[in-house]
Design a protein around this motif. Structure first.
Motif, PDB file in Angstrom:
ATOM      1  N   ARG A   1       6.076 -42.023  34.697  1.00  0.00           N
ATOM      2  CA  ARG A   1       6.504 -40.778  34.060  1.00  0.00           C
ATOM      3  C   ARG A   1       6.667 -39.674  35.082  1.00  0.00           C
ATOM      4  NH1 ARG A   1       4.761 -36.028  32.370  1.00  0.00           N
ATOM      5  NH2 ARG A   1       5.670 -35.165  30.466  1.00  0.00           N
ATOM      6  N   ASN A   2       5.713 -39.562  36.021  1.00  0.00           N
ATOM      7  CA  ASN A   2       5.800 -38.514  37.039  1.00  0.00           C
ATOM      8  C   ASN A   2       7.027 -38.701  37.916  1.00  0.00           C
ATOM      9  OD1 ASN A   2       3.447 -37.357  36.106  1.00  0.00           O
ATOM     10  ND2 ASN A   2       2.121 -38.571  37.473  1.00  0.00           N
ATOM     11  N   ASN A   3       7.297 -39.957  38.312  1.00  0.00           N
ATOM     12  CA  ASN A   3       8.492 -40.216  39.119  1.00  0.00           C
ATOM     13  C   ASN A   3       9.765 -39.843  38.365  1.00  0.00           C
ATOM     14  OD1 ASN A   3       6.902 -41.150  41.225  1.00  0.00           O
ATOM     15  ND2 ASN A   3       7.031 -43.306  40.550  1.00  0.00           N
ATOM     16  N   PHE A   4       9.763 -40.155  37.047  1.00  0.00           N
ATOM     17  CA  PHE A   4      10.956 -39.852  36.222  1.00  0.00           C
ATOM     18  C   PHE A   4      11.182 -38.349  36.124  1.00  0.00           C
ATOM     19  CE2 PHE A   4      12.677 -38.725  32.079  1.00  0.00           C
ATOM     20  CZ  PHE A   4      13.891 -39.373  32.138  1.00  0.00           C
ATOM     21  N   MET A   5      10.080 -37.596  35.918  1.00  0.00           N
ATOM     22  CA  MET A   5      10.213 -36.148  35.787  1.00  0.00           C
ATOM     23  C   MET A   5      10.674 -35.516  37.098  1.00  0.00           C
ATOM     24  SD  MET A   5       9.619 -35.490  32.662  1.00  0.00           S
ATOM     25  CE  MET A   5       9.406 -33.719  32.709  1.00  0.00           C
ATOM     26  N   ARG A   6      10.220 -36.078  38.235  1.00  0.00           N
ATOM     27  CA  ARG A   6      10.651 -35.531  39.523  1.00  0.00           C
ATOM     28  C   ARG A   6      12.142 -35.781  39.766  1.00  0.00           C
ATOM     29  NH1 ARG A   6       5.474 -37.383  41.219  1.00  0.00           N
ATOM     30  NH2 ARG A   6       6.367 -39.345  41.958  1.00  0.00           N
ATOM     31  N   ASN A   7      12.624 -36.939  39.288  1.00  0.00           N
ATOM     32  CA  ASN A   7      14.032 -37.252  39.484  1.00  0.00           C
ATOM     33  C   ASN A   7      14.910 -36.451  38.530  1.00  0.00           C
ATOM     34  OD1 ASN A   7      13.413 -39.056  41.479  1.00  0.00           O
ATOM     35  ND2 ASN A   7      13.217 -40.803  40.042  1.00  0.00           N
TER      36      ASN A   7
ATOM     37  N   ALA B   1      20.335 -36.325  26.432  1.00  0.00           N
ATOM     38  CA  ALA B   1      19.170 -37.146  26.118  1.00  0.00           C
ATOM     39  C   ALA B   1      18.537 -37.730  27.378  1.00  0.00           C
ATOM     40  CB  ALA B   1      19.569 -38.258  25.160  1.00  0.00           C
ATOM     41  N   LYS B   2      19.334 -38.005  28.401  1.00  0.00           N
ATOM     42  CA  LYS B   2      18.813 -38.616  29.626  1.00  0.00           C
ATOM     43  C   LYS B   2      18.414 -37.574  30.678  1.00  0.00           C
ATOM     44  CE  LYS B   2      21.421 -42.910  29.040  1.00  0.00           C
ATOM     45  NZ  LYS B   2      22.412 -43.844  29.613  1.00  0.00           N
TER      46      LYS B   2
ATOM     47  N   ASP C   1      17.558 -48.905  28.243  1.00  0.00           N
ATOM     48  CA  ASP C   1      18.658 -47.942  28.309  1.00  0.00           C
ATOM     49  C   ASP C   1      18.979 -47.438  26.901  1.00  0.00           C
ATOM     50  OD1 ASP C   1      21.954 -47.919  29.936  1.00  0.00           O
ATOM     51  OD2 ASP C   1      20.545 -46.304  29.397  1.00  0.00           O
ATOM     52  N   LEU C   2      19.726 -46.325  26.849  1.00  0.00           N
ATOM     53  CA  LEU C   2      20.183 -45.717  25.589  1.00  0.00           C
ATOM     54  C   LEU C   2      21.673 -45.437  25.723  1.00  0.00           C
ATOM     55  CD1 LEU C   2      18.500 -42.980  23.476  1.00  0.00           C
ATOM     56  CD2 LEU C   2      20.836 -42.613  24.258  1.00  0.00           C
TER      57      LEU C   2
ATOM     58  N   GLY D   1      19.155 -29.931  25.809  1.00  0.00           N
ATOM     59  CA  GLY D   1      18.961 -28.944  24.753  1.00  0.00           C
ATOM     60  C   GLY D   1      18.051 -29.447  23.645  1.00  0.00           C
ATOM     61  N   SER D   2      17.706 -28.474  22.755  1.00  0.00           N
ATOM     62  CA  SER D   2      16.790 -28.811  21.662  1.00  0.00           C
ATOM     63  C   SER D   2      17.434 -29.739  20.655  1.00  0.00           C
ATOM     64  CB  SER D   2      16.333 -27.529  20.959  1.00  0.00           C
ATOM     65  OG  SER D   2      17.463 -26.828  20.443  1.00  0.00           O
ATOM     66  N   SER D   3      18.790 -29.717  20.571  1.00  0.00           N
ATOM     67  CA  SER D   3      19.474 -30.558  19.582  1.00  0.00           C
ATOM     68  C   SER D   3      19.319 -32.035  19.886  1.00  0.00           C
ATOM     69  CB  SER D   3      20.965 -30.192  19.525  1.00  0.00           C
ATOM     70  OG  SER D   3      21.561 -30.403  20.793  1.00  0.00           O
ATOM     71  N   SER D   4      19.023 -32.397  21.155  1.00  0.00           N
ATOM     72  CA  SER D   4      18.876 -33.810  21.517  1.00  0.00           C
ATOM     73  C   SER D   4      17.433 -34.155  21.858  1.00  0.00           C
ATOM     74  CB  SER D   4      19.793 -34.131  22.705  1.00  0.00           C
ATOM     75  OG  SER D   4      19.470 -33.288  23.813  1.00  0.00           O
ATOM     76  N   TYR D   5      16.496 -33.357  21.322  1.00  0.00           N
ATOM     77  CA  TYR D   5      15.087 -33.556  21.688  1.00  0.00           C
ATOM     78  C   TYR D   5      14.587 -34.929  21.259  1.00  0.00           C
ATOM     79  CZ  TYR D   5      10.062 -32.920  21.916  1.00  0.00           C
ATOM     80  OH  TYR D   5       8.742 -33.070  22.192  1.00  0.00           O
ATOM     81  N   ALA D   6      14.936 -35.366  20.026  1.00  0.00           N
ATOM     82  CA  ALA D   6      14.439 -36.657  19.547  1.00  0.00           C
ATOM     83  C   ALA D   6      14.979 -37.798  20.394  1.00  0.00           C
ATOM     84  CB  ALA D   6      14.837 -36.853  18.085  1.00  0.00           C
ATOM     85  N   LEU D   7      16.271 -37.751  20.737  1.00  0.00           N
ATOM     86  CA  LEU D   7      16.848 -38.805  21.570  1.00  0.00           C
ATOM     87  C   LEU D   7      16.231 -38.790  22.970  1.00  0.00           C
ATOM     88  CD1 LEU D   7      20.614 -38.452  20.546  1.00  0.00           C
ATOM     89  CD2 LEU D   7      19.030 -40.265  19.884  1.00  0.00           C
ATOM     90  N   ARG D   8      16.033 -37.598  23.516  1.00  0.00           N
ATOM     91  CA  ARG D   8      15.429 -37.516  24.847  1.00  0.00           C
ATOM     92  C   ARG D   8      13.992 -38.053  24.846  1.00  0.00           C
ATOM     93  NH1 ARG D   8      15.839 -32.642  25.355  1.00  0.00           N
ATOM     94  NH2 ARG D   8      13.710 -31.854  25.375  1.00  0.00           N
TER      95      ARG D   8
END
Length: 609
Positions: free
Chosen positions: A603-609, A542-543, A570-571, A548-555
């Motif tokens: 969001r961009n910083n998160f995706m890069r990390n 999720a983080k 946090d989650l 995977g697709s099984s954790s798409y909603a949590l992610r």
């Protein structure tokens, strides 16, 4: 020659139009309900009536037997109490002393004793006292001296049984007139309570008096009431048996059973209800009541034909009016189905119109509102390109299982067909609330109070669809109702629990949603007793952007929390399969909403990390 094939019912029924299926189902349900209720009512009424008739018949013969016992007992007591008379006791003393010289004196003295017995019991016809010194009898009777008691058939019986003996009806052999009597033969007792040897008392009872008493108590002709012995002999010989089967061995075997219960005996294809009561003062006398069941159960037959007539009439009425009623009830629903087909063809301009104000009209109005909201949603999605944050939010909405809406609408549809209107109203209202709160007037944030209400409506709909699948509990700490946060955080977690955690469970599921303060943060938890998961693996997926697709909603939820709150949110996931699975969201209590640009940058910083 060709063979005509008939389609089996399971294939024919789906091949019919929906209207004809409803009409046929409606007709069958009415017929089944009417037939079942009619048959059950007839069965209950017949059993109650048969029981009442049997009980009444049983009580009548018991009373008759009790009456006969009381009459015989009274006669016996009258005879025995007469033995205490001074004239009788003095006569017995002289007889014991073998003093024949006092015969005539005692004969005169006993006349008052004979008279007293007849006064005390009018059923007594005559009395004979036979002794070694001579016979004593009332002077009002003509004694047939040629017939001696010791030479009669009564003497061997009393000698054998050594107690009081009742003799069935016979012609009086000791006195003139040849009257029909029943005789009581006794051995008298003297002062020291010993029996007098050679002394016997014969009390003759008028048969007509006993027959009239029994007939009055029985309530019908005495032809259906028989006083007989266990060997099948008739006690009242002046009343011959009207039923030939009374002499049959199998019938005698059934009535000879001690404490025999009422039974039905069949003879010549006709049933008779037989009741048996023993006469207690005799050795082998029984009172038998025989009545044809046709006469007793006439009302049962009347109830049966009345029930058949009512069921047939209801069937004809159902056949005539069910199609009309079905067409009338399904008209607005058919209109709604046609509109749904146009919506499937991407025509969102259609609207449901009706002059009715019932539950289907309410569904139609909600359908109109849903179309309007869908149209607004589509317009909003077109404008969502201005912000990737909005796109992320819409992505989460897109993942909501579409089968939920289909199942909900079809459940509403069938509950409406089954006339479960309260459930239709509640589900329709919950569905409208679900859409209204989910859309949230286009805003991306909502209050905790509305978020809880949104997930409550979602759970309420699921409960209506799957009644016993699970139970749920929501606990919102006081004072947090107006706190704002991103919408649609709890519903995806609950959906994950129901669809994955309870997939192998038929019932007994439990969901607990808790929202409370923890220091300066707010904890939102969803707990369940489902099948569980690999908590570490799912949390890591999720983080991770590549999960995977099984954790798409949590992610998706985790990404939105990071976009909105940054590292302050946090989650966390804990799981003990089958016992407790817990998903926790932690967000700051006081947080100013970020600007669109800052959210995009995060969001961009998160995706890069």
């Amino acid at each position: 020659m060709t063979t005509r094939r008939t389609m089996p019912i399971p294939r024919v029924f789906p091949a019919l139009s929906f209207k004809n299926r409803i009409w046929l189902s409606f007709l069958l349900l009415i017929l089944i309900a009417v037939s079942s209720s009619g048959a059950l009512s007839h069965m209950i009424a017949a059993r109650v009536l048969e029981k009442n008739v049997t009980d009444l018949n049983r009580n009548a013969i018991r009373k008759s037997a009790l009456l006969l016992d009381e009459r015989l007992k009274k006669i016996t007591v009258t005879a025995m109490s007469g033995m205490l008379d001074d004239s009788f006791t003095s006569t017995m003393r002289d007889i014991r002393l073998s003093n024949p010289g006092s015969y005539f004196a005692h004969f005169a003295e006993l006349q008052s004793w004979f008279m007293l017995m007849k006064v005390n019991e009018p059923a007594i016809e005559s009395v004979l006292v036979t002794t070694p010194i001579g016979d004593f009898y009332p002077t009002t009777e003509f004694r047939l001296s040629e017939n001696s008691f010791l030479q009669s058939g009564m003497y061997p019986i009393i000698k054998e049984k050594k107690h009081n003996v009742w003799v069935p009806e016979h012609k009086d052999m000791f006195f003139g007139g040849k009257r029909s009597v029943i005789s009581l033969v006794m051995e008298p007792l003297i002062d020291d309570h010993t029996r007098m040897d050679g002394v016997y008392i014969v009390v003759n009872i008028n048969v007509s008096t006993l027959i009239e008493a029994l007939t009055d108590e029985w309530g019908v002709s005495a032809a259906d009431l028989y006083l007989m012995t266990l060997t099948g002999s008739n006690v009242f010989t002046s009343l011959p048996f009207a039923r030939p089967f009374l002499h049959k061995p199998d019938f005698l075997e059934r009535i000879a059973v001690p404490a025999a219960q009422p039974f039905v005996y069949q003879d010549a294809r006709k049933d008779y209800l037989v009741d048996v009561e023993r006469i207690r003062l005799t050795d082998d006398w029984i009172l038998v009541g025989v009545r044809p069941t046709d006469d007793l159960y006439k009302q049962v037959s009347a109830i049966q034909w009345t029930t058949v007539a009512i069921i047939s009439s209801c069937g004809l009425l159902a056949l005539l009016f069910s199609r009309v009623v079905t067409s009338y009830l399904l008209r607005p629903l058919a209109q709604l189905v046609q509109l749904m087909k146009k919506v499937e063809a991407s025509d969102l301009t259609v609207r449901f119109e009706t002059s009715r104000h019932d539950e289907i009209a309410l569904v139609g109005n909600r359908f109109n509102r849903m179309l309007e909201e869908i149209a607004l949603l589509i317009e909003g999605m077109k404008a969502a390109d201005r912000s990737k944050r909005v796109a992320e939010m819409k992505a989460l909405q897109a993942q909501i299982n579409p089968h939920f809406l289909y199942n909900t609408l079809y459940t509403i549809y069938w509950k409406a067909e089954l006339a479960q209107y309260e459930d239709v109203k509640e589900m329709t209202f919950s569905l409208s609330q679900l859409f209204q709160l989910g859309l949230n007037s286009g805003r991306e944030t909502t209050t905790l109070e509305k978020e809880v209400l949104h997930v409550s409506e979602y759970l309420a709909i699921l409960k209506k669809c799957y009644d016993d699948w699970f139970e749920y509990e929501i606990d919102l700490e006081e004072g947090l109702q107006l706190m704002r946060l991103p919408k649609l955080l709890l519903q995806p977690l609950v959906e994950n629990t129901v669809m994955h955690g309870f997939q192998s469970r038929k019932s007994g599921g439990r969901i607990v949603i808790g929202i409370k303060r923890i220091r300066e943060k707010i904890s939102l938890t969803v707990e369940d007793n489902g099948c569980g998961m690999d908590a570490g693996k799912v949390e890591a997926a999720a983080k991770s952007p590549a999960g995977g697709s099984s954790s798409y909603a949590l992610r998706n939820i985790y990404e939105r929390l990071q976009l909105y709150y940054g590292s302050a949110a946090d989650l966390n996931i804990e799981s003990n399969p089958g016992v407790l699975t817990k998903v926790q969201l932690v967000v700051p209590q006081d947080h100013q909403e970020l600007e669109w640009e800052e959210a995009d940058e995060r969001r961009n910083n998160f995706m890069r990390n």
